[in-house]
Design a protein around this motif. Structure first.
Motif, short mmCIF file in Angstrom:
data_model
loop_
_atom_site.label_atom_id
_atom_site.label_comp_id
_atom_site.label_asym_id
_atom_site.label_seq_id
_atom_site.Cartn_x
_atom_site.Cartn_y
_atom_site.Cartn_z
N MET A 22 48.83 40.92 33.62
CA MET A 22 50.17 41.38 33.27
C MET A 22 51.08 41.36 34.49
O MET A 22 52.29 41.19 34.37
N THR A 23 50.50 41.49 35.66
CA THR A 23 51.29 41.47 36.91
C THR A 23 52.08 40.18 37.02
O THR A 23 53.23 40.17 37.47
N GLN A 24 51.44 39.06 36.64
CA GLN A 24 52.13 37.77 36.70
C GLN A 24 53.35 37.76 35.79
O GLN A 24 54.43 37.30 36.18
N ARG A 80 49.13 31.60 34.19
CA ARG A 80 47.89 30.94 33.78
C ARG A 80 46.84 31.92 33.28
O ARG A 80 45.83 31.53 32.73
N LEU A 81 47.06 33.22 33.54
CA LEU A 81 46.12 34.23 33.03
C LEU A 81 46.59 34.68 31.65
O LEU A 81 47.60 34.23 31.14
N GLY A 82 45.81 35.60 31.04
CA GLY A 82 46.20 36.11 29.74
C GLY A 82 45.59 35.33 28.59
O GLY A 82 45.94 35.55 27.44
N THR A 83 44.68 34.41 28.89
CA THR A 83 43.95 33.68 27.87
C THR A 83 42.45 33.83 28.16
O THR A 83 42.07 34.09 29.31
N CYS A 115 62.44 47.73 39.61
CA CYS A 115 61.21 47.90 40.38
C CYS A 115 60.20 48.47 39.40
O CYS A 115 60.44 49.49 38.76
N VAL A 116 59.06 47.77 39.27
CA VAL A 116 58.04 48.16 38.29
C VAL A 116 56.80 48.67 39.01
O VAL A 116 56.32 48.06 39.96
N LEU A 117 56.29 49.79 38.53
CA LEU A 117 55.01 50.32 39.01
C LEU A 117 53.98 49.98 37.94
O LEU A 117 54.05 50.47 36.82
N GLU A 118 53.01 49.12 38.30
CA GLU A 118 51.93 48.80 37.38
C GLU A 118 50.67 49.53 37.82
O GLU A 118 50.25 49.42 38.96
N ILE A 119 50.07 50.23 36.88
CA ILE A 119 48.85 50.98 37.17
C ILE A 119 47.67 50.21 36.58
O ILE A 119 47.63 49.93 35.38
N GLY A 120 46.71 49.86 37.43
CA GLY A 120 45.53 49.13 36.98
C GLY A 120 45.82 47.68 36.63
O GLY A 120 45.67 47.29 35.47
N PRO A 121 46.23 46.85 37.60
CA PRO A 121 46.56 45.45 37.32
C PRO A 121 45.36 44.57 36.96
O PRO A 121 45.52 43.47 36.44
N GLY A 122 44.13 45.06 37.25
CA GLY A 122 42.95 44.25 36.94
C GLY A 122 42.90 42.98 37.76
O GLY A 122 42.90 43.03 38.99
N ILE A 123 42.90 41.83 37.09
CA ILE A 123 42.89 40.55 37.82
C ILE A 123 44.30 39.99 37.98
O ILE A 123 44.49 38.88 38.45
N GLY A 124 45.29 40.77 37.56
CA GLY A 124 46.69 40.35 37.75
C GLY A 124 47.32 39.70 36.53
O GLY A 124 48.37 39.09 36.62
#
Length: 290
Positions: A61-63, A3-6, A50-59
């Motif tokens: 790209m994490t989603q 639902r994010l990314g917009t 296994c992914v390392l995400e740096i700086g997910p913000g509000i999530g």
């Protein structure tokens, strides 16, 4: 679909938590689903990864990552974002959020703990001001990596892949090309972010080499030579290296090494290839073998 990314979804979350952007953290959140899908596709994320995400913000790209990867480790420096991430990622059981500065985190230990020491894939929308330190630390600390797929300032992405004799060529170019094969994925306009940055962005994938393409007597020493060469790029290598603190090299030693390479004493570092720096490092390292 996440639902994010917009713009609407992002604004809704920001208003819900009364979040204020922190300029010191260089926060620019992606609001274009097509770009997010391109990043995840370029990173070739699968359920075994296994992914390392740096700086997910509000999530945002994490989603997207969580829907493709086996596990996601998201490292966020801004503590104000942790409650938001707890909310936006509540549906995903395969995400671990860590409130920490990636530059102060023992990433190698983290990978050992979360992925049994097997290589991880790094994915990030990096703050422009700290892109280079993060990339260099990931490479130089020898964290088990398969690839790094990142959004960076276009100028930095171009610097990573240029060769000798160009104005953007420097220590970052050589380090990236020593450890990985850089590949531009796509260019992203400022309109794809909230707030809009003042510069264009580029997604670049760095495919980690199992073994560097060149051999040198001592990797750390070679990079000290490289940094010294570009700290004073207008000077000849002879003057730049002999004047660099900590290298303890004389003009005679540098001149002699260049002569063995069939090069004049007037040569500058900005014309040197990675192979030449590796060779020079071997010749100058503690009287190392020719």
């Amino acid at each position: 679909m996440p639902r994010l990314g917009t713009p609407t979804g992002t604004i809704e979350v920001l208003h819900k938590y009364n979040f204020n952007f922190q300029k010191k953290f260089g926060q620019n959140f992606l609001i274009e689903p097509g770009v997010l899908e391109t990043i995840v596709e370029a990173a070739e994320i699968g359920e075994e990864d296994c992914v390392l995400e740096i700086g997910p913000g509000i999530g945002t790209m994490t989603q997207y990552l969580a829907e493709q990867a086996g596990e996601v480790i998201a490292v966020e420096i801004d503590k104000a974002l942790i409650p938001i991430l707890k909310d936006t990622l509540s549906a995903y059981t395969n995400v671990t959020v860590i409130n920490a500065d990636i530059l102060k985190l023992d990433v190698e230990e983290l990978v050992r703990e979360k992925n049994g020491g097997k290589p991880v894939k790094v994915v990030a929308n990096l703050p422009y001001y700290i892109t280079t330190p993060i990339i260099m630390q990931l490479f130089e600390s020898h964290v088990p990596l398969e690839s790094i797929t990142i959004m960076v300032q276009t100028e930095v992405a171009e610097r990573m892949q240029v060769g000798p004799g160009t104005k953007d060529y420097g220590a970052l170019s050589l380090a990236v090309q020593y450890y990985s094969r850089p590949e531009i994925v796509t260019h992203v306009p400022p309109s794809c972010f909230m707030p809009r940055p003042n510069v264009g962005s580029t997604v670049i994938r760095l495919n980690r080499y199992e073994k560097p393409p060149v051999e040198t007597a001592d990797e750390e020493f070679m990079f000290r030579l490289i940094r010294a060469s570009f700290n004073q790029r207008r000077k000849t290598l002879v003057n730049g290296l002999s004047n660099a603190s900590g290298l303890n090299l004389t003009k005679e030693e540098v001149t002699d090494a260049l002569e063995k390479m069939g090069l004049p004493a007037t040569v500058r570092g900005e014309t040197f290839t990675l192979e030449q720096f590796a060779r020079l490092g071997s010749l100058l390292y503690k009287g190392g073998p020719a």
